[in-house]
Design a protein around this motif. Structure first.
Motif, PDB file in Angstrom:
ATOM      1  N   ILE A  35       6.326   9.149  -8.526  1.00 55.29           N
ATOM      2  CA  ILE A  35       6.296   7.727  -8.849  1.00 55.29           C
ATOM      3  C   ILE A  35       5.448   7.468 -10.100  1.00 55.29           C
ATOM      4  O   ILE A  35       4.430   8.133 -10.322  1.00 55.29           O
ATOM      5  CB  ILE A  35       5.792   6.915  -7.631  1.00 55.29           C
ATOM      6  N   LEU A  70       7.568   8.588  -4.179  1.00 52.03           N
ATOM      7  CA  LEU A  70       6.281   8.832  -3.536  1.00 52.03           C
ATOM      8  C   LEU A  70       6.277  10.182  -2.827  1.00 52.03           C
ATOM      9  O   LEU A  70       5.265  10.902  -2.840  1.00 52.03           O
ATOM     10  CB  LEU A  70       5.967   7.708  -2.549  1.00 52.03           C
ATOM     11  N   THR A  73       5.492  12.713  -5.379  1.00 53.55           N
ATOM     12  CA  THR A  73       4.074  12.679  -5.762  1.00 53.55           C
ATOM     13  C   THR A  73       3.231  13.411  -4.726  1.00 53.55           C
ATOM     14  O   THR A  73       2.387  14.245  -5.069  1.00 53.55           O
ATOM     15  CB  THR A  73       3.591  11.227  -5.917  1.00 53.55           C
ATOM     16  N   HIS A  74       3.440  13.113  -3.464  1.00 54.58           N
ATOM     17  CA  HIS A  74       2.704  13.811  -2.405  1.00 54.58           C
ATOM     18  C   HIS A  74       2.921  15.322  -2.503  1.00 54.58           C
ATOM     19  O   HIS A  74       1.991  16.119  -2.285  1.00 54.58           O
ATOM     20  CB  HIS A  74       3.160  13.314  -1.030  1.00 54.58           C
ATOM     21  N   HIS A 174      -2.560   8.775  -2.936  1.00 50.28           N
ATOM     22  CA  HIS A 174      -3.162   7.644  -3.650  1.00 50.28           C
ATOM     23  C   HIS A 174      -4.489   7.270  -3.012  1.00 50.28           C
ATOM     24  O   HIS A 174      -5.478   7.027  -3.697  1.00 50.28           O
ATOM     25  CB  HIS A 174      -2.186   6.463  -3.619  1.00 50.28           C
ATOM     26  N   LEU A 177      -3.329   2.888  -0.651  1.00 50.71           N
ATOM     27  CA  LEU A 177      -1.978   2.429  -0.945  1.00 50.71           C
ATOM     28  C   LEU A 177      -1.569   1.243  -0.087  1.00 50.71           C
ATOM     29  O   LEU A 177      -0.612   1.294   0.682  1.00 50.71           O
ATOM     30  CB  LEU A 177      -0.981   3.579  -0.809  1.00 50.71           C
ATOM     31  N   LEU A 182       0.907  -1.190  -5.135  1.00 48.45           N
ATOM     32  CA  LEU A 182       2.264  -0.735  -5.401  1.00 48.45           C
ATOM     33  C   LEU A 182       2.965  -1.887  -6.124  1.00 48.45           C
ATOM     34  O   LEU A 182       3.333  -2.881  -5.506  1.00 48.45           O
ATOM     35  CB  LEU A 182       2.985  -0.403  -4.099  1.00 48.45           C
ATOM     36  N   LEU A 198       2.152   2.831  -9.396  1.00 49.20           N
ATOM     37  CA  LEU A 198       0.871   2.847  -8.692  1.00 49.20           C
ATOM     38  C   LEU A 198      -0.264   2.448  -9.611  1.00 49.20           C
ATOM     39  O   LEU A 198      -0.304   2.831 -10.789  1.00 49.20           O
ATOM     40  CB  LEU A 198       0.580   4.247  -8.142  1.00 49.20           C
ATOM     41  N   ASP A 211      -1.082   7.609   3.342  1.00 45.63           N
ATOM     42  CA  ASP A 211      -0.543   6.630   2.396  1.00 45.63           C
ATOM     43  C   ASP A 211       0.538   5.777   3.041  1.00 45.63           C
ATOM     44  O   ASP A 211       0.588   4.556   2.854  1.00 45.63           O
ATOM     45  CB  ASP A 211       0.050   7.348   1.179  1.00 45.63           C
ATOM     46  N   TYR A 230      11.941   7.972   1.846  1.00 48.78           N
ATOM     47  CA  TYR A 230      10.925   9.031   1.847  1.00 48.78           C
ATOM     48  C   TYR A 230      11.319  10.130   2.822  1.00 48.78           C
ATOM     49  O   TYR A 230      11.308  11.317   2.491  1.00 48.78           O
ATOM     50  CB  TYR A 230       9.567   8.438   2.241  1.00 48.78           C
TER      51      TYR A 230
END
Length: 275
Positions: A35, A70, A73-74, A174, A177, A182, A198, A211, A230
């Motif tokens: 993200i 997201l 990103t994780h 993050h 979050l 967001l 973010l 998150d 997700y």
């Protein structure tokens, strides 16, 4: 409108270079589908100049894009639970008068999410609200019991599939979050490809479910679509819905520290569910 946004924090304990390091670290995942994060222009201890995100209205499609991004990103991963973003030598994130410490060194033994969270998150906040008289002795025992269960690993669970498939011990999260951090992207903007962007992280190594639980705590537009997307990209471990509350306990305790007794009832309600 200016293309940048200036943030200032005159708290003597503040260190906005930590937030800047977190934005850069999270932003590294953009090249792999993560993200979009606000870009850092300049960073000092009490001043942060960053990219202004062009905002638009939330839509179902933006939520699905954000959920998938997201997950990526994780999946960029982190070295250990609680680890700080690289390039920052600070010890704590500061929100108002509350400190959220990072775990500066890798634990000697493999430490799970629950052990880190109990020692470095739950108990420091609990000691603060105890000392301020916001909880009585029986309530302290209840919250301590839940922290002990966390430390024993009773609520630990595997990270999402994409995190594990890339060989990471924990997620790159993050850390704060809620929906206000967001920002839904304007059509045609840099962040439009991921639906949202973010800002204002307390980034660290953590559990992806933290998150996601934070997004559910105060509400988020098209949340079901975000979570479904997700989960399609990076399936969550069985039982994740039953663990939402335990991952919400820390931010609720933090709100007790910041805002007082109005959040204590919610913290105790969560604790009773997991006692």
């Amino acid at each position: 409108m200016s293309e940048t946004f200036e943030k200032r924090d005159d708290n003597p304990q503040a260190d906005l270079t930590g937030e800047a390091a977190g934005l850069r670290w999270l932003g590294e995942a953009e090249k792999d589908g993560g993200i979009v994060c606000s870009r850092v222009v300049e960073a000092g201890v009490h001043r942060l100049l960053e990219e202004r995100i062009d905002e638009g209205a939330p839509t179902r499609e933006k939520a699905r894009l954000a959920g998938a991004a997201l997950a990526h990103t994780h999946a960029a991963g982190a070295a250990w639970y609680g680890c700080p973003p690289p390039g920052w030598s600070g010890v704590s994130y500061v929100i108002g008068r509350s400190l959220t410490p990072v775990v500066p060194d890798e634990p000697a033994e493999s430490s799970g999410w629950g052990a880190m969270c109990a020692e470095w998150r739950v108990m420091p906040h609990l000691r603060t609200i105890r000392d301020e008289g916001l909880v009585d002795a029986s309530e302290v025992r209840l919250l301590t019991h839940v922290a002990d269960r966390m430390a024993a690993g009773n609520f630990d669970s595997p990270e999402p599939v994409l995190v594990r498939s890339r060989g990471h011990r924990c997620s790159r999260i993050h850390g704060d979050l809620w929906v206000g951090n967001l920002l839904w992207a304007a059509d045609g903007s840099r962040a439009a490809s991921t639906g949202a962007a973010l800002i204002d992280p307390m980034a660290s190594g953590g559990h992806a479910e933290t998150d996601l639980a934070m997004l559910q705590l105060f509400g988020c537009a098209y949340l079901d679509d975000l979570l479904a997307s997700y989960n399609e990209v990076s399936p969550l471990a069985d039982g994740w819905r039953e663990r939402v509350g335990i991952h919400q306990l820390v931010p609720v305790l933090l709100h007790c520290v910041l805002f007082g007794e109005s959040y204590v009832g919610l913290a105790l309600s969560i604790a009773r569910r997991y006692a």
